[in-house]
Design a protein around this motif. Structure first.
Motif, mmCIF file in Angstrom:
data_model
loop_
_atom_site.group_PDB
_atom_site.id
_atom_site.type_symbol
_atom_site.label_atom_id
_atom_site.label_comp_id
_atom_site.label_asym_id
_atom_site.label_seq_id
_atom_site.Cartn_x
_atom_site.Cartn_y
_atom_site.Cartn_z
ATOM 1 N N THR A 5 0.836 -1.192 0.000
ATOM 2 C CA THR A 5 0.000 0.000 0.000
ATOM 3 C C THR A 5 0.877 1.250 0.000
ATOM 4 N N PRO A 6 0.677 2.139 -0.968
ATOM 5 C CA PRO A 6 1.508 3.344 -1.047
ATOM 6 C C PRO A 6 1.151 4.334 0.058
ATOM 7 N N PRO A 7 2.054 5.261 0.365
ATOM 8 C CA PRO A 7 1.758 6.265 1.399
ATOM 9 C C PRO A 7 0.696 7.256 0.916
ATOM 10 N N HIS A 8 -0.062 7.750 1.867
ATOM 11 C CA HIS A 8 -1.112 8.731 1.581
ATOM 12 C C HIS A 8 -0.906 9.946 2.474
ATOM 13 N N PRO A 9 -1.021 11.146 1.932
ATOM 14 C CA PRO A 9 -0.894 12.333 2.783
ATOM 15 C C PRO A 9 -2.145 12.522 3.632
ATOM 16 N N SER A 10 -1.975 13.177 4.734
ATOM 17 C CA SER A 10 -3.131 13.596 5.524
ATOM 18 C C SER A 10 -3.843 14.687 4.733
ATOM 19 N N VAL A 11 -5.149 14.648 4.686
ATOM 20 C CA VAL A 11 -5.896 15.663 3.936
ATOM 21 C C VAL A 11 -5.631 17.051 4.523
ATOM 22 N N GLN A 12 -5.372 17.129 5.820
ATOM 23 C CA GLN A 12 -5.077 18.419 6.452
ATOM 24 C C GLN A 12 -3.757 19.008 5.949
ATOM 25 N N ASP A 13 -2.879 18.167 5.406
ATOM 26 C CA ASP A 13 -1.598 18.635 4.882
ATOM 27 C C ASP A 13 -1.659 18.990 3.399
ATOM 28 N N VAL A 14 -2.774 18.702 2.766
ATOM 29 C CA VAL A 14 -2.946 18.964 1.340
ATOM 30 C C VAL A 14 -3.448 20.394 1.159
ATOM 31 N N LEU A 68 -6.608 13.054 -2.958
ATOM 32 C CA LEU A 68 -7.959 12.849 -3.474
ATOM 33 C C LEU A 68 -8.427 11.403 -3.404
ATOM 34 N N ILE A 69 -7.496 10.467 -3.562
ATOM 35 C CA ILE A 69 -7.879 9.058 -3.506
ATOM 36 C C ILE A 69 -7.015 8.316 -2.491
ATOM 37 N N ARG A 70 -7.543 7.205 -2.048
ATOM 38 C CA ARG A 70 -6.795 6.270 -1.202
ATOM 39 C C ARG A 70 -6.693 4.978 -1.992
ATOM 40 N N GLN A 71 -5.510 4.376 -1.995
ATOM 41 C CA GLN A 71 -5.302 3.126 -2.714
ATOM 42 C C GLN A 71 -4.923 2.020 -1.740
ATOM 43 N N HIS A 72 -5.452 0.829 -2.007
ATOM 44 C CA HIS A 72 -5.115 -0.349 -1.203
ATOM 45 C C HIS A 72 -5.225 -1.573 -2.106
ATOM 46 N N TYR A 73 -4.692 -2.665 -1.625
ATOM 47 C CA TYR A 73 -4.732 -3.895 -2.417
ATOM 48 C C TYR A 73 -5.834 -4.817 -1.924
ATOM 49 N N ALA A 74 -6.511 -5.445 -2.881
ATOM 50 C CA ALA A 74 -7.447 -6.534 -2.628
ATOM 51 C C ALA A 74 -6.950 -7.667 -3.512
ATOM 52 N N GLY A 75 -6.219 -8.589 -2.916
ATOM 53 C CA GLY A 75 -5.556 -9.622 -3.708
ATOM 54 C C GLY A 75 -4.451 -8.977 -4.515
ATOM 55 N N THR A 76 -4.531 -9.123 -5.830
ATOM 56 C CA THR A 76 -3.511 -8.512 -6.691
ATOM 57 C C THR A 76 -3.971 -7.197 -7.308
ATOM 58 N N ALA A 77 -5.201 -6.806 -7.043
ATOM 59 C CA ALA A 77 -5.750 -5.587 -7.644
ATOM 60 C C ALA A 77 -5.513 -4.387 -6.736
ATOM 61 N N ARG A 78 -5.027 -3.299 -7.323
ATOM 62 C CA ARG A 78 -4.904 -2.044 -6.578
ATOM 63 C C ARG A 78 -6.239 -1.322 -6.690
ATOM 64 N N ASN A 80 -9.077 1.698 -5.641
ATOM 65 C CA ASN A 80 -9.116 3.152 -5.461
ATOM 66 C C ASN A 80 -10.399 3.565 -4.776
ATOM 67 N N THR A 81 -10.248 4.436 -3.801
ATOM 68 C CA THR A 81 -11.371 4.979 -3.049
ATOM 69 C C THR A 81 -11.260 6.497 -3.049
ATOM 70 N N LEU A 82 -12.342 7.186 -3.322
ATOM 71 C CA LEU A 82 -12.371 8.637 -3.223
ATOM 72 C C LEU A 82 -12.427 9.017 -1.753
ATOM 73 N N ARG A 83 -11.593 9.938 -1.320
ATOM 74 C CA ARG A 83 -11.552 10.352 0.082
ATOM 75 C C ARG A 83 -12.608 11.445 0.324
ATOM 76 N N ARG A 84 -13.819 11.152 -0.059
ATOM 77 C CA ARG A 84 -14.926 12.104 -0.069
ATOM 78 C C ARG A 84 -15.179 12.745 1.302
ATOM 79 N N ASP A 85 -15.353 11.930 2.332
ATOM 80 C CA ASP A 85 -15.687 12.474 3.652
ATOM 81 C C ASP A 85 -14.562 13.332 4.218
ATOM 82 N N GLU A 86 -13.325 12.852 4.071
ATOM 83 C CA GLU A 86 -12.178 13.620 4.570
ATOM 84 C C GLU A 86 -12.055 14.956 3.845
ATOM 85 N N LEU A 87 -12.217 14.927 2.527
ATOM 86 C CA LEU A 87 -12.101 16.149 1.734
ATOM 87 C C LEU A 87 -13.245 17.111 2.021
#
Length: 106
Positions: A5-14, A68-78, A80-87
């Motif tokens: 899973t790649p690093p994600h910035p805090s929305v407060q830092d964006v 804007l997005i959060r990425q995670h793995y489900a099996g071998t697939a990366r 993508n989730t929109l960080r709607r609530d945080e944004l």
């Protein structure tokens, strides 16, 4: 958390500038709009993008680094989730306005 899973910035830092620069590209706006319209996470290969795989990877990275997005793995697939609530908490109404404008142009 998965080690892949790649690093994600805090929305407060964006910054607003980072978000607007990320969304200036129509391919990235289409990714955000598709995620906004979806009830589920979408794998990178699940988008109908008109760019090469390496260019698509670049676009996903820009969106992730802009918070804007959060990425995670489900099996071998990366996935993508929109960080709607945080944004929404940090930039109220911004995403809705952008997606509404994108829908009008479609």
């Amino acid at each position: 958390m998965d080690d892949r899973t790649p690093p994600h910035p805090s929305v407060q830092d964006v910054t607003l500038q980072q978000i607007l620069e990320a969304l200036v590209d129509p391919v990235r706006r289409s990714i955000v709009t598709r995620l906004w319209d979806s009830d589920t996470d979408i794998k990178c290969g699940g988008f109908d993008l008109t760019v090469s795989k390496s260019t698509a990877t670049h676009h996903f990275n820009v969106l992730r680094e802009a918070g804007l997005i959060r990425q995670h793995y489900a099996g071998t697939a990366r996935m993508n989730t929109l960080r709607r609530d945080e944004l929404e908490q940090t930039f109220p109404g911004l995403l809705k306005a952008i997606v509404t404008a994108a829908h009008r142009q479609q």
